[in-house]
Scaffold this motif. Structure first.
Motif, mmCIF file in Angstrom:
data_model
loop_
_atom_site.group_PDB
_atom_site.id
_atom_site.type_symbol
_atom_site.label_atom_id
_atom_site.label_comp_id
_atom_site.label_asym_id
_atom_site.label_seq_id
_atom_site.Cartn_x
_atom_site.Cartn_y
_atom_site.Cartn_z
ATOM 1 N N LEU A 62 0.866 -1.177 0.000
ATOM 2 C CA LEU A 62 0.000 0.000 0.000
ATOM 3 C C LEU A 62 0.900 1.223 0.000
ATOM 4 O O LEU A 62 1.691 1.414 0.926
ATOM 5 C CB LEU A 62 -0.923 0.015 1.219
ATOM 6 C CG LEU A 62 -1.979 -1.104 1.313
ATOM 7 C CD1 LEU A 62 -1.411 -2.325 2.025
ATOM 8 C CD2 LEU A 62 -3.225 -0.616 2.058
ATOM 9 N N MET A 63 0.794 2.045 -1.034
ATOM 10 C CA MET A 63 1.675 3.208 -1.195
ATOM 11 C C MET A 63 1.127 4.366 -0.371
ATOM 12 O O MET A 63 0.087 4.953 -0.694
ATOM 13 C CB MET A 63 1.751 3.589 -2.673
ATOM 14 C CG MET A 63 2.889 4.526 -3.022
ATOM 15 S SD MET A 63 4.432 3.628 -3.147
ATOM 16 C CE MET A 63 5.497 4.942 -3.798
ATOM 17 N N LYS A 81 0.730 7.560 -4.254
ATOM 18 C CA LYS A 81 -0.064 7.479 -3.041
ATOM 19 C C LYS A 81 -1.477 6.986 -3.371
ATOM 20 O O LYS A 81 -2.141 7.503 -4.267
ATOM 21 C CB LYS A 81 -0.153 8.851 -2.366
ATOM 22 C CG LYS A 81 -0.971 8.845 -1.085
ATOM 23 C CD LYS A 81 -0.997 10.213 -0.423
ATOM 24 C CE LYS A 81 -1.823 10.178 0.865
ATOM 25 N NZ LYS A 81 -1.858 11.487 1.547
ATOM 26 N N GLY A 82 -1.924 5.956 -2.641
ATOM 27 C CA GLY A 82 -3.227 5.368 -2.904
ATOM 28 C C GLY A 82 -3.177 4.147 -3.795
ATOM 29 O O GLY A 82 -4.186 3.457 -3.962
ATOM 30 N N THR A 83 -2.016 3.835 -4.362
ATOM 31 C CA THR A 83 -1.871 2.631 -5.173
ATOM 32 C C THR A 83 -1.728 1.419 -4.254
ATOM 33 O O THR A 83 -1.015 1.464 -3.253
ATOM 34 C CB THR A 83 -0.646 2.709 -6.092
ATOM 35 O OG1 THR A 83 -0.803 3.798 -7.004
ATOM 36 C CG2 THR A 83 -0.481 1.421 -6.887
ATOM 37 N N VAL A 84 -2.417 0.344 -4.621
ATOM 38 C CA VAL A 84 -2.331 -0.913 -3.882
ATOM 39 C C VAL A 84 -1.940 -2.009 -4.871
ATOM 40 O O VAL A 84 -2.463 -2.064 -5.990
ATOM 41 C CB VAL A 84 -3.682 -1.262 -3.218
ATOM 42 C CG1 VAL A 84 -3.587 -2.579 -2.465
ATOM 43 C CG2 VAL A 84 -4.115 -0.148 -2.276
ATOM 44 N N ALA A 85 -1.011 -2.855 -4.445
ATOM 45 C CA ALA A 85 -0.527 -3.919 -5.322
ATOM 46 C C ALA A 85 -0.534 -5.249 -4.587
ATOM 47 O O ALA A 85 -0.211 -5.320 -3.399
ATOM 48 C CB ALA A 85 0.872 -3.609 -5.823
ATOM 49 N N VAL A 86 -0.920 -6.296 -5.301
ATOM 50 C CA VAL A 86 -0.798 -7.671 -4.817
ATOM 51 C C VAL A 86 0.026 -8.421 -5.851
ATOM 52 O O VAL A 86 -0.314 -8.428 -7.041
ATOM 53 C CB VAL A 86 -2.172 -8.350 -4.646
ATOM 54 C CG1 VAL A 86 -2.000 -9.754 -4.077
ATOM 55 C CG2 VAL A 86 -3.084 -7.532 -3.758
ATOM 56 N N THR A 87 1.118 -9.035 -5.414
ATOM 57 C CA THR A 87 1.977 -9.764 -6.341
ATOM 58 C C THR A 87 2.139 -11.204 -5.875
ATOM 59 O O THR A 87 2.310 -11.449 -4.675
ATOM 60 C CB THR A 87 3.362 -9.111 -6.471
ATOM 61 O OG1 THR A 87 4.022 -9.123 -5.193
ATOM 62 C CG2 THR A 87 3.242 -7.672 -6.955
ATOM 63 N N TRP A 128 -9.424 3.462 -0.186
ATOM 64 C CA TRP A 128 -8.126 3.566 0.489
ATOM 65 C C TRP A 128 -8.274 3.452 2.007
ATOM 66 O O TRP A 128 -7.531 2.706 2.658
ATOM 67 C CB TRP A 128 -7.485 4.889 0.097
ATOM 68 C CG TRP A 128 -6.146 5.171 0.709
ATOM 69 C CD1 TRP A 128 -5.835 6.202 1.532
ATOM 70 C CD2 TRP A 128 -4.922 4.437 0.529
ATOM 71 N NE1 TRP A 128 -4.502 6.159 1.880
ATOM 72 C CE2 TRP A 128 -3.918 5.085 1.283
ATOM 73 C CE3 TRP A 128 -4.597 3.298 -0.196
ATOM 74 C CZ2 TRP A 128 -2.601 4.622 1.327
ATOM 75 C CZ3 TRP A 128 -3.278 2.834 -0.150
ATOM 76 C CH2 TRP A 128 -2.306 3.488 0.602
ATOM 77 N N LYS A 129 -9.239 4.160 2.574
ATOM 78 C CA LYS A 129 -9.455 4.104 4.019
ATOM 79 C C LYS A 129 -9.857 2.699 4.452
ATOM 80 O O LYS A 129 -9.433 2.214 5.510
ATOM 81 C CB LYS A 129 -10.528 5.112 4.431
ATOM 82 C CG LYS A 129 -10.084 6.566 4.325
ATOM 83 C CD LYS A 129 -11.206 7.521 4.716
ATOM 84 C CE LYS A 129 -10.762 8.979 4.595
ATOM 85 N NZ LYS A 129 -11.858 9.923 4.935
ATOM 86 N N GLU A 130 -10.670 2.048 3.651
ATOM 87 C CA GLU A 130 -11.117 0.692 3.960
ATOM 88 C C GLU A 130 -9.933 -0.270 4.012
ATOM 89 O O GLU A 130 -9.800 -1.072 4.948
ATOM 90 C CB GLU A 130 -12.120 0.245 2.895
ATOM 91 C CG GLU A 130 -12.613 -1.177 3.025
ATOM 92 C CD GLU A 130 -13.537 -1.533 1.875
ATOM 93 O OE1 GLU A 130 -13.180 -2.443 1.105
ATOM 94 O OE2 GLU A 130 -14.590 -0.883 1.736
ATOM 95 N N LEU A 131 -9.053 -0.194 3.018
ATOM 96 C CA LEU A 131 -7.909 -1.093 2.972
ATOM 97 C C LEU A 131 -6.896 -0.771 4.072
ATOM 98 O O LEU A 131 -6.275 -1.680 4.638
ATOM 99 C CB LEU A 131 -7.242 -1.019 1.596
ATOM 100 C CG LEU A 131 -8.095 -1.538 0.437
ATOM 101 C CD1 LEU A 131 -7.397 -1.306 -0.896
ATOM 102 C CD2 LEU A 131 -8.403 -3.024 0.609
ATOM 103 N N LEU A 132 -6.736 0.503 4.393
ATOM 104 C CA LEU A 132 -5.837 0.877 5.498
ATOM 105 C C LEU A 132 -6.347 0.327 6.831
ATOM 106 O O LEU A 132 -5.560 -0.169 7.654
ATOM 107 C CB LEU A 132 -5.692 2.392 5.587
ATOM 108 C CG LEU A 132 -4.737 3.070 4.604
ATOM 109 C CD1 LEU A 132 -4.719 4.579 4.852
ATOM 110 C CD2 LEU A 132 -3.319 2.510 4.724
#
Length: 286
Positions: A62-63, A81-87, A128-132
């Motif tokens: 989470l950036m 900012k706000g970018t989310v990555a799953v690798t 973003w708030k939800e994932l944080l």
């Protein structure tokens, strides 16, 4: 000849996370998973620009601040900012540029959390708030003593699934339908190709793993992607070949052996057919 880049293998199992994340980061690490808050490539000794890494474990990022240009499996992305990555595990990573203020939450799962393919999304304020909130809950639960393995595993799975769900909702709002059974099969096929392409390049092999006939596999992949089965297999093989050819440690004949070609000349012909240049020409180009 241009200076060749080396390929480094990165695993949290063999790395000091303080070196990776920097002294100002908050770090949790045990045998099951690792998490870093306020980590950043420019704060630690890891992720040198122009260096290629084979990242062994799966990750969620989470950036928090800043921006960067990265390459994942030779595909370029701009994250901010706000970018989310799953690798998924065994991802090829190159950091091309990173701002000095780059700051991330990084989660490494050593457990078997299924991630089919790379997912990168730019979230809105609500998402973003939800994932944080989910990430910080995971941090809090991880510090419970005794360690709640099943709870942490469930939260990790929920966080990864929620990111994928947000991506699917974004696609739907853009007029792109939620993946059908064909698309799900296509994603499973690509995951298998990524896992086995170094040794297997035949349609029957992948059809057998998916419990369908070769003809059905060919039909589904063509309908789902507009490309043939062998297009995706060859694409994955060439990706691995390009990464291996960029290393200082492997010669062309060694890459041919590693990718299970019957001879160096067979590999040369295959590579030139797919890329328009020989392996040596690819190594020598800027």
């Amino acid at each position: 000849m241009a200076k060749k880049e080396s390929l480094e293998y990165f695993s949290v199992a063999t790395t000091n996370l303080n070196d990776v994340a920097g002294d100002q980061s908050h770090i949790f690490n045990n045998e099951y998973f690792s998490m870093v808050i306020n980590g950043g490539p420019m704060k630690g000794k890891f992720l040198r620009p122009k260096q290629i890494y084979n990242v062994m474990e799966g990750r969620i990022l989470l950036m928090l601040e800043g921006e960067a240009d990265i390459s994942l499996n030779l595909e370029d992305y701009h994250i901010k900012k706000g970018t989310v990555a799953v690798t998924p595990p065994d991802t090829i990573l190159e950091l091309k540029h990173c701002s000095e203020d780059a700051d991330v939450i990084g989660i490494v799962f050593k457990e078997d959390i299924h991630v089919g393919e790379t997912v990168i999304i730019n979230t809105d304020a609500t998402q973003w708030k939800e994932l944080l909130r989910m990430a910080y809950l995971l941090w809090d639960v991880a510090h419970h003593s005794p360690f709640r393995l099943e709870t942490v595993r469930s939260l990790l799975t929920a966080l990864a699934c929620n990111i994928v769900s947000i991506k699917n909702e974004m696609n739907t709002s853009d007029g792109i339908p939620i993946p059908s059974r064909q698309q799900q099969l296509f994603q499973s096929f690509k995951t298998l190709v990524n896992q086995h392409c170094e040794h297997e390049r035949s349609i029957p092999f992948y059809a057998d793993l998916l419990h369908i006939t070769p003809h059905h596999l060919s039909t589904v992949i063509k309908q789902a992607s507009g490309q043939s089965v062998m297009y995706w297999v060859n694409r994955a093989v060439i990706l691995r070949a390009k990464v291996l050819l960029k290393t200082n440690s492997m010669m062309t004949y060694e890459v041919a052996e590693h990718l299970n070609f019957i001879s160096s000349s067979a590999f040369n012909n295959y590579f030139k057919r797919e890329t328009g240049m020989t392996p040596k020409e690819f190594q020598n180009k800027e």
